[in-house]
Design a protein around this motif. Structure first.
Motif, mmCIF file in Angstrom:
data_model
loop_
_atom_site.group_PDB
_atom_site.id
_atom_site.type_symbol
_atom_site.label_atom_id
_atom_site.label_comp_id
_atom_site.label_asym_id
_atom_site.label_seq_id
_atom_site.Cartn_x
_atom_site.Cartn_y
_atom_site.Cartn_z
ATOM 1 N N VAL A 93 1.089 -0.806 0.215
ATOM 2 C CA VAL A 93 -0.641 -0.054 0.315
ATOM 3 C C VAL A 93 0.947 1.552 0.353
ATOM 4 O O VAL A 93 0.462 1.924 -0.473
ATOM 5 N N ARG A 94 2.058 0.928 0.965
ATOM 6 C CA ARG A 94 2.727 2.559 1.075
ATOM 7 C C ARG A 94 3.713 2.420 -0.490
ATOM 8 O O ARG A 94 3.983 3.923 -0.578
ATOM 9 N N GLU A 95 3.753 1.270 -0.355
ATOM 10 C CA GLU A 95 4.844 1.768 -2.278
ATOM 11 C C GLU A 95 3.644 2.351 -3.515
ATOM 12 O O GLU A 95 4.557 3.238 -4.260
ATOM 13 N N PHE A 96 2.549 1.739 -3.310
ATOM 14 C CA PHE A 96 1.525 1.994 -4.369
ATOM 15 C C PHE A 96 1.415 3.516 -3.872
ATOM 16 O O PHE A 96 1.731 4.745 -5.382
ATOM 17 N N VAL A 97 1.357 4.307 -3.015
ATOM 18 C CA VAL A 97 0.988 5.565 -2.935
ATOM 19 C C VAL A 97 1.418 6.369 -3.188
ATOM 20 O O VAL A 97 1.221 7.826 -3.519
ATOM 21 N N ALA A 98 3.171 5.621 -2.723
ATOM 22 C CA ALA A 98 4.414 6.856 -2.640
ATOM 23 C C ALA A 98 4.495 7.123 -4.129
ATOM 24 O O ALA A 98 5.072 7.757 -4.569
ATOM 25 N N TYR A 99 4.738 6.153 -4.974
ATOM 26 C CA TYR A 99 4.390 6.242 -6.734
ATOM 27 C C TYR A 99 3.546 6.846 -6.981
ATOM 28 O O TYR A 99 4.379 7.628 -8.035
ATOM 29 N N VAL A 100 2.115 6.666 -6.621
ATOM 30 C CA VAL A 100 1.370 7.911 -7.285
ATOM 31 C C VAL A 100 1.727 9.349 -6.636
ATOM 32 O O VAL A 100 2.033 10.017 -7.502
ATOM 33 N N ALA A 101 2.360 9.868 -5.584
ATOM 34 C CA ALA A 101 2.742 10.900 -4.958
ATOM 35 C C ALA A 101 3.873 11.339 -6.201
ATOM 36 O O ALA A 101 3.998 12.014 -6.420
ATOM 37 N N TRP A 102 4.892 10.661 -6.353
ATOM 38 C CA TRP A 102 5.885 11.097 -6.875
ATOM 39 C C TRP A 102 5.668 11.554 -8.535
ATOM 40 O O TRP A 102 6.027 12.092 -8.867
ATOM 41 N N LEU A 103 4.572 10.317 -9.158
ATOM 42 C CA LEU A 103 3.876 10.562 -10.072
ATOM 43 C C LEU A 103 3.032 11.617 -10.398
ATOM 44 O O LEU A 103 3.405 13.312 -11.625
ATOM 45 N N LYS A 104 2.573 12.786 -9.483
ATOM 46 C CA LYS A 104 2.231 14.395 -9.417
ATOM 47 C C LYS A 104 2.967 15.088 -9.052
ATOM 48 O O LYS A 104 2.365 16.400 -8.126
ATOM 49 N N GLU A 105 4.790 14.832 -8.873
ATOM 50 C CA GLU A 105 5.145 15.578 -8.414
ATOM 51 C C GLU A 105 5.144 16.519 -7.219
ATOM 52 O O GLU A 105 6.034 17.059 -7.131
ATOM 53 N N VAL A 106 5.014 15.788 -6.254
ATOM 54 C CA VAL A 106 5.093 16.112 -4.613
ATOM 55 C C VAL A 106 6.967 16.602 -4.069
ATOM 56 O O VAL A 106 7.469 14.790 -4.681
ATOM 57 N N PRO A 107 7.111 16.579 -3.850
ATOM 58 C CA PRO A 107 9.011 17.175 -3.504
ATOM 59 C C PRO A 107 9.111 15.689 -3.092
ATOM 60 O O PRO A 107 8.220 15.657 -2.103
ATOM 61 N N ALA A 108 10.244 14.796 -3.618
ATOM 62 C CA ALA A 108 10.734 14.546 -2.256
ATOM 63 C C ALA A 108 10.718 13.944 -1.038
ATOM 64 O O ALA A 108 10.155 12.942 0.023
ATOM 65 N N ASP A 109 11.243 15.343 -0.569
ATOM 66 C CA ASP A 109 11.376 14.814 0.758
ATOM 67 C C ASP A 109 9.577 15.218 2.023
ATOM 68 O O ASP A 109 9.381 14.858 3.010
ATOM 69 N N ARG A 110 8.489 15.869 1.431
ATOM 70 C CA ARG A 110 7.354 15.867 1.393
ATOM 71 C C ARG A 110 6.555 14.169 1.789
ATOM 72 O O ARG A 110 5.470 13.674 1.618
ATOM 73 N N VAL A 111 6.932 13.769 0.620
ATOM 74 C CA VAL A 111 6.829 12.239 -0.001
ATOM 75 C C VAL A 111 5.663 11.041 1.116
ATOM 76 O O VAL A 111 5.090 10.432 1.656
ATOM 77 N N PRO A 112 7.221 10.874 2.652
ATOM 78 C CA PRO A 112 6.797 10.203 3.560
ATOM 79 C C PRO A 112 5.038 10.338 4.086
ATOM 80 O O PRO A 112 4.519 9.386 4.049
ATOM 81 N N ALA A 113 5.178 11.756 4.365
ATOM 82 C CA ALA A 113 4.423 12.358 5.632
ATOM 83 C C ALA A 113 3.080 12.610 4.619
ATOM 84 O O ALA A 113 2.317 11.780 4.971
ATOM 85 N N VAL A 149 -5.882 10.882 -3.023
ATOM 86 C CA VAL A 149 -6.140 12.255 -2.179
ATOM 87 C C VAL A 149 -4.397 12.827 -1.401
ATOM 88 O O VAL A 149 -4.317 13.295 -0.527
ATOM 89 N N VAL A 150 -3.633 11.999 -2.298
ATOM 90 C CA VAL A 150 -1.893 12.268 -1.780
ATOM 91 C C VAL A 150 -1.299 12.980 -1.894
ATOM 92 O O VAL A 150 -0.385 13.559 -1.259
ATOM 93 N N ASN A 151 -1.186 13.927 -3.156
ATOM 94 C CA ASN A 151 -1.113 15.359 -3.592
ATOM 95 C C ASN A 151 -1.553 16.212 -2.992
ATOM 96 O O ASN A 151 -2.055 17.960 -3.693
ATOM 97 N N ASP A 152 -2.619 15.834 -2.199
ATOM 98 C CA ASP A 152 -4.008 17.225 -1.155
ATOM 99 C C ASP A 152 -4.461 18.308 -3.041
ATOM 100 O O ASP A 152 -4.393 19.080 -3.336
ATOM 101 N N PRO A 153 -5.326 17.076 -3.761
ATOM 102 C CA PRO A 153 -4.907 18.437 -4.466
ATOM 103 C C PRO A 153 -6.525 18.902 -4.493
ATOM 104 O O PRO A 153 -7.403 18.910 -3.399
ATOM 105 N N SER A 154 -6.408 19.931 -5.773
ATOM 106 C CA SER A 154 -7.491 21.369 -5.682
ATOM 107 C C SER A 154 -8.563 20.858 -6.283
ATOM 108 O O SER A 154 -9.944 21.383 -6.066
ATOM 109 N N VAL A 155 -8.532 19.298 -7.405
ATOM 110 C CA VAL A 155 -9.828 18.830 -7.956
ATOM 111 C C VAL A 155 -9.687 17.858 -7.614
ATOM 112 O O VAL A 155 -8.330 17.578 -8.512
#
Ligand SMILES: Nc1ncnc2c1ncn2[C@@H]1O[C@H](COP(=O)(O)OP(=O)(O)OP(=O)(O)O)[C@@H](O)[C@H]1O
Length: 259
Positions: A93-113, A149-155
């Motif tokens: 679960v963690r790996e997959f959600v982190a992968y999507v965060a990376w696709l959404k270009e969430v800054p690397a230092d913010r991904v774990p949180a 919701v991992v990237n705190d989307p606006s839409v």
């Protein structure tokens, strides 16, 4: 307005899925209702920038989604749960959600949180290290919501998110929707009018690729209270009454054209 759609037309070969659709949606939770084949998924896919319209204009967050650069900007601020959600069964679960965060270009230092927060929000913190293939269908659906919701989307666009969730999870999910809707524009397609009544600030009812009704859950319930359409709950009666009224208007428009 975060979503502005004008003159939208979507075709699948010879089928017109959406026709001359105009829609403006702002912050809040918008329930998208309608019978099978009404065009809900077609609309969500166009809003998610995964499908192109045949005609019309789609603006998200002030950007025209026809432009390639604008589409990339939109996607970073968008969350999307498709009806059929593709995932990697061997990922945790963690790996997959982190992968999507990376696709959404969430800054690397913010991904774990961001991942911990998203997984916690859908009640899967204790299953974060489980491989997705070991989860139940409802839990996989929750992983789908977490990745959206991992990237705190606006839409945030959710196509039948509560399908497969147990009653307790649905109640918790509605709470999450209400919370997300305070700062984001959330569009949720569903067949469950109880979810709309409980969690949505507005309702749009689609029928035959057109908007049949737009209002609040309270106004749809009021319509149900004053109509004798079928349904076990006033909002269900409002739903059937609004559909019938829309179809009757369509029939009279056709008569006008024939005359
Ligand atoms: N890939 C496709 N090829 C051909 N026709 C399609 C395709 N996808 C959708 N359609 C048609 O477009 C119309 C709208 O379908 P859509 O899936 O958007 O409806 P929906 O409201 O999401 O339905 P449901 O409640 O069953 O999920 C329907 O007539 C459907 O048959």
């Amino acid at each position: 307005m975060s979503i502005r759609v004008t003159g939208l037309r979507v075709r699948h070969r010879r089928t017109v899925a959406l026709d001359s659709l105009d829609l403006e949606l702002g912050t809040g939770v918008h329930g998208l209702l309608g019978p099978n084949g009404a065009g809900k998924t077609s609309l969500i896919r166009v809003l998610a920038t995964v499908a192109r319209p045949s005609a019309g204009r789609v603006e998200l967050l002030g950007r025209d989604s026809a432009g390639q650069r604008e589409r990339s900007e939109i996607r970073r601020r968008l969350g999307y749960l498709p009806q059929e959600f593709g995932h990697y069964p061997a990922f945790t679960v963690r790996e997959f959600v982190a992968y999507v965060a990376w696709l959404k270009e969430v800054p690397a230092d913010r991904v774990p949180a961001a991942v911990e927060r998203a997984v916690g929000r859908v009640g899967l913190a204790d299953r974060a290290d489980a491989k997705i293939r070991t989860l139940s269908g409802g839990m996989v659906r929750r992983v789908g919501i977490a990745q959206a919701v991992v990237n705190d989307p606006s839409v945030l666009l959710l196509d039948e998110p509560t399908a497969g969730l147990d009653p307790e999870q649905r109640v918790e999910f509605r709470e999450l929707l209400r919370e997300l809707g305070t700062s984001a524009t959330v569009v949720v397609s569903t067949h469950l009018v109880e979810d709309v009544a409980a969690a949505c600030t507005e309702v749009a009812l689609l029928d035959g690729g057109r908007i049949a009704y737009q209002g609040t859950p309270a106004s749809l319930t009021r319509l149900g209270e004053t109509s004798d359409g079928p349904g076990d709950h006033p909002i269900e009666r409002g739903y059937t009454a609004a559909l019938r009224a829309h179809r009757a208007r369509g029939a009279s428009d056709v008569r006008e054209t024939v005359r």
